[in-house]
Design an enzyme around this catalytic site. Structure first.
Site, PDB file in Angstrom:
ATOM      1  N   ILE A  55       0.821  -1.205   0.000  1.00 35.07           N
ATOM      2  CA  ILE A  55       0.000   0.000   0.000  1.00 35.07           C
ATOM      3  C   ILE A  55       0.857   1.258   0.000  1.00 35.07           C
ATOM      4  O   ILE A  55       0.604   2.202  -0.750  1.00 35.07           O
ATOM      5  CB  ILE A  55      -0.944   0.000   1.224  1.00 35.07           C
ATOM      6  N   LYS A  80       2.557  11.784  -1.844  1.00 32.56           N
ATOM      7  CA  LYS A  80       3.557  12.855  -1.852  1.00 32.56           C
ATOM      8  C   LYS A  80       3.693  13.451  -3.251  1.00 32.56           C
ATOM      9  O   LYS A  80       3.978  14.656  -3.392  1.00 32.56           O
ATOM     10  CB  LYS A  80       4.915  12.340  -1.360  1.00 32.56           C
ATOM     11  N   GLY A  86      -2.027 -15.696  -0.212  1.00 32.02           N
ATOM     12  CA  GLY A  86      -1.341 -16.661   0.633  1.00 32.02           C
ATOM     13  C   GLY A  86      -2.039 -16.859   1.963  1.00 32.02           C
ATOM     14  O   GLY A  86      -2.643 -15.930   2.506  1.00 32.02           O
ATOM     15  N   ILE A 119     -10.395   7.575   9.229  1.00 33.47           N
ATOM     16  CA  ILE A 119     -10.627   7.327  10.657  1.00 33.47           C
ATOM     17  C   ILE A 119      -9.818   6.152  11.187  1.00 33.47           C
ATOM     18  O   ILE A 119     -10.162   5.552  12.192  1.00 33.47           O
ATOM     19  CB  ILE A 119     -12.122   7.103  10.933  1.00 33.47           C
ATOM     20  N   GLY A 120      -8.746   5.818  10.493  1.00 39.48           N
ATOM     21  CA  GLY A 120      -7.899   4.746  10.993  1.00 39.48           C
ATOM     22  C   GLY A 120      -7.842   3.550  10.062  1.00 39.48           C
ATOM     23  O   GLY A 120      -8.310   3.606   8.926  1.00 39.48           O
ATOM     24  N   ALA A 143       5.457   3.269   7.648  1.00 38.73           N
ATOM     25  CA  ALA A 143       6.284   2.458   6.754  1.00 38.73           C
ATOM     26  C   ALA A 143       7.682   2.238   7.314  1.00 38.73           C
ATOM     27  O   ALA A 143       8.218   1.128   7.264  1.00 38.73           O
ATOM     28  CB  ALA A 143       6.362   3.131   5.381  1.00 38.73           C
ATOM     29  N   HIS A 151      25.016  27.955   7.853  1.00 35.33           N
ATOM     30  CA  HIS A 151      24.220  29.168   7.629  1.00 35.33           C
ATOM     31  C   HIS A 151      24.304  29.572   6.162  1.00 35.33           C
ATOM     32  O   HIS A 151      25.381  29.513   5.584  1.00 35.33           O
ATOM     33  CB  HIS A 151      24.753  30.310   8.499  1.00 35.33           C
TER      34      HIS A 151
END
Length: 464
Positions: free
Chosen positions: A41, A51, A114, A269-270, A318, A443
């Site tokens: 996924i 992304k 499987g 929601i999860g 992940a 910097h």
């Protein structure tokens, strides 16, 4: 006739395929079973393609504000199908990359569904064909799926999960996002930047509830300023779907129920672990609310059977799955790795602005009995942030006042999902405020704010 291996892995997400590569490196004859696409996924329908979408909306936002940078961009627009195709192309490229890695490391890939039939046996079904795989060790890495609302299942037309939201058949005009965790906020950010009218509903008192309270409060103001409507302490009583939209019955914090019309709804929601129909019950593998119970080396209560990733406990990330996979395989190979722990796993939300954190929030540190020193430095005090036109946000650090231990770090603003790793490394190396103060930061960089936040915790900040 069975095919025999040292290790068989059920599932090829970021836990499964990384475990397979590490096993191959350690000389284990390894096979991996996948029912859909290598990469799972995250790679195909989660972390990576989202992304890609968010990068598109970020660029579109900058184009819409070109004049802020002295530039001109007239008549800007977008092609939704092309936006989606780019995201899918990115996922496809990485899927092909995982295929290449399996081939390079001589990992056998078995396609199909499987299921464990014994502690050393997986049967893979592909159409009418069944293949039996034997192994001394089996890792379950089947991941998880989006949780549906009990009263309104996702249909892919008007009610979407994250998977539908990545391949929208049309652009929402008025979008309801249910849930304000990372997934909900990311999609709200994407669709808002692309022009949708977005509302977020959250049952808890604040958005991004796992984050530090100051980060949540900042994000509330930032998203509201962008035009997103935020309804906290709010629930849903019903969703009524029609051909033209969705009517939501929204129950506010005062208990009053009102109706509102939306073109589409995203449910965030999860997750639900993918533990059904893979043979766990017959083997007596213990679960907790559906998630497989494991020890610090990913061992289940059945000898020779292990589990990693989203199918086990939180955090459901992940990079957590990948590291679990490596620890598990190294333990199988007899390397005696440190037991897996969750104390130093960073969390990232790729909205606009971004959110990143690691370790304890200020509240949790106090609840745990720590006397704390807290440093906070704003983006407006950083030259690079001002030059980028990204002067909103802050970096917050939480230290143990007695030992100088870095207990947690919390960031909101541009590119903080990249910056957070500095604090993750610092915690892994058990550095204190002394080492961080003495570290030289280049910097002009955004990372200078990390230094200033540490200094600020001890009254030594320079640029504020």
């Amino acid at each position: 006739m069975s095919d025999t291996y040292d290790l068989v892995i059920l599932g090829s997400g970021p836990g499964g395929y990384v475990a397979a590569i590490r096993a191959a490196q350690l000389g284990l004859k390894t096979a991996i079973v996948e029912r859909e696409r290598l990469g799972g996924i995250c790679l195909n329908w989660g972390c990576i393609p989202t992304k890609a979408l968010l990068r598109t909306s970020e660029i579109y936002h900058y184009m819409s504000h070109a004049k802020d940078y002295g530039l001109k961009a007239d008549n800007i627009g977008f092609d939704l199908e092309a936006v989606t195709q780019r995201s899918r192309k990115v996922a496809g490229q990485l899927n092909a990359g995982v295929k290449g890695l399996m081939k390079k490391n001589k990992v056998t890939v078995v396609e199909g569904l499987g299921a464990l039939t014994a502690k050393d046996t997986i049967v893979v079904t592909q159409g009418d064909q069944k293949t039996e795989l034997k192994a001394k060790h089996i890792i379950v890495a089947t991941g998880a799926r989006a949780r549906d609302l009990p009263f309104a299942k996702a249909d892919g037309k008007r009610i979407w999960t994250y998977r539908h939201a990545m391949v929208p058949p049309e652009m929402p005009t008025k979008l309801l996002v249910i849930g304000s965790g990372a997934i909900g906020v990311e999609f709200a950010s994407f669709y808002n930047d692309m022009g949708a009218d977005v509302t977020i509903v959250e049952m808890l008192p604040r958005i991004l509830p796992v984050e530090d309270e100051e980060v949540s409060a900042f994000m509330d103001k930032a998203l509201t300023k962008q035009g997103i409507k935020l309804l906290t302490n709010t629930g849903l009583d019903a969703l009524d779907v029609t051909d033209s939209g969705v009517t939501a019955k929204i129950k506010g914090k005062d208990g009053q129920v009102t109706s509102a019309e939306f073109s589409h709804v995203i449910v965030a929601i999860g997750i639900v672990p993918n533990t059904e129909n893979i043979g766990l019950e017959a083997l007596g593998i213990e679960t907790d609310r559906g998630h497989i119970k494991v020890d610090g080396h990913a061992r289940t209560n059945v000898e020779g059977v292990y589990a990693i990733g989203d199918v086990t406990g939180p955090p459901w990330l992940a990079h957590k799955a990948s590291h679990e996979g490596i620890v598990c395989v190294e333990a199988i190979a007899g390397l005696k790795p440190h037991a897996f722990e969750t104390w130093n796993i960073p969390g990232c939300t790729y909205s606009r602005p971004q959110v990143a954190s690691v370790g304890l929030t200020e509240a949790k540190a106090k609840d745990a009995g720590h006397e704390v020193k807290v440093g906070k430095f704003p983006f407006i005090g950083n030259g690079k942030a001002i030059a980028l036109g990204e002067a909103e946000g802050f970096v917050k650090t939480v230290f143990d006042a007695k030992t100088g231990e870095l207990l947690g770090a919390h960031m909101v603003g541009a590119e903080v999902t990249e910056l957070i790793q500095g604090y993750v490394i610092a915690r892994q190396l058990e550095t204190t405020e002394a080492e961080l103060m003495e570290t030289v930061f280049a910097h002009p960089t955004l990372s200078e704010m990390m230094h200033e936040s540490v200094l600020g915790a001890y009254g030594r900040a320079i640029h504020i």
